[in-house]
Write a protein that holds these residues in place. Structure first.
Motif: not given
Length: 307
Positions: A151-152, A162-163, A232-234, A238-241
């Motif tokens: 899904q990434l 994330m959980n 990678a999710y993190g 961060n990029r989205d933020l």
């Protein structure tokens, strides 16, 4: 509950599940077991190790196995006690399945007949099956990780994903720690009993050690991949933020223009352009929109809208 599971020619196997105070007294009074060894064997938080009481002729093996409860896979210790020529296994509700595994281990090891098998060889053939369950759980964790990883980049990242990654990391920590401790314990067991074991018994001990080593290697690789996916999710979060903060910054800059224009005209400053005309209200709006468009264009040319 104390259960006499099976009587072999060379030993009798007793299985104790969810030890009660009455069971404890029975083991001490009728089986001549020591309180100390019983306490180690049933302790939920006992460390994986070998414990000996030479005077009482007792040798306790504490080893971690997979435990199943509430859809969460963890590890819990079980106690395997060799005492007075007999075998005692101690478990709790979440690990009580070990009795069935010891009775019918599905593995490649060839178990001796009941008339000839020793307690140690009986335990090792059962432990082999218990250790293969680590491989099964690591495989299942890898499967669940692949679902999240697929899904990434295709779906919006959610707190649920994330959980789930955090849950997988936690389970892998339990598994890695247990496998490492089990390997050390079996190395100690082999070293202590090497002079008294037959060759085929040593081979069975080595088979269990190899299985643990393979599971440990799989666990390390699985943990490394999970950590990479989590990172990678993190990074994407961060990029989205950062993108969100850039958009909010652009909006805050653009939306200051109406305040500035309306502020000038609201102060009734003399000689402002078009201030005294009948359509000054609409002209001020046009000026505001033009300035907002110019600022937006400048910000776009500067790359503020690039994600």
């Amino acid at each position: 509950m104390i259960e006499t599971v099976k009587k072999f020619n060379h030993f009798t196997w007793y299985h104790i599940s969810n030890l009660t105070p009455e069971d404890n007294q029975t083991l001490v009074a009728e089986h001549q077991l020591t309180h100390e060894m019983i306490g180690y064997a049933v302790d939920h938080n006992e460390a994986v190790r070998m414990e000996y009481d030479t005077a009482a002729q007792e040798a306790l093996m504490v080893i971690d196995v997979i435990s199943y409860h509430n859809e969460l896979v963890e590890t819990r210790p079980i106690g395997i006690l060799f005492a007075h020529g007999d075998l005692y296994t101690f478990s709790h509700t979440v690990t009580d399945y070990v009795q069935a595994v010891f009775l019918a281990p599905q593995n490649r090891q060839e178990r001796a007949a009941d008339t000839a098998i020793s307690a140690i060889d009986f335990v090792m053939t059962g432990l082999y099956s218990l250790m293969t369950r680590y491989v099964e759980q690591i495989t299942d964790i890898n499967r669940r990780r692949r679902v999240i990883q697929s899904q990434l980049g295709h779906q919006k990242r959610t707190t649920k994903q994330m959980n789930e990654l955090l849950r997988l990391q936690t389970q892998m920590i339990y598994i890695q720690n247990s496998l490492a401790n089990n390997q050390v314990m079996l190395d100690t067991f082999k070293h202590d009993y090497q002079d008294t074991l037959a060759n085929f018994e040593i081979e069975h001990v080595d088979d269990v050690r190899v299985e643990i080593g393979q599971a440990e290697h799989m666990a390390n690789l699985a943990m490394a991949v999970i950590d990479s996916v989590s990172d990678a999710y993190g990074n994407l979060s961060n990029r989205d933020l950062e993108w969100t903060m850039k958009v909010l910054t652009v909006y805050s800059i653009v939306l200051t223009i109406p305040t500035i224009v309306s502020g000038f005209y609201g102060e009734n400053v003399k000689w402002l352009p078009f201030a005294n005309t009948q359509d000054s209200w609409w002209i001020s709006i046009v000026i505001t929109l033009v300035l907002m468009g110019v600022v937006s264009l400048l910000l776009a040319l500067s790359g503020f809208f690039r994600k």
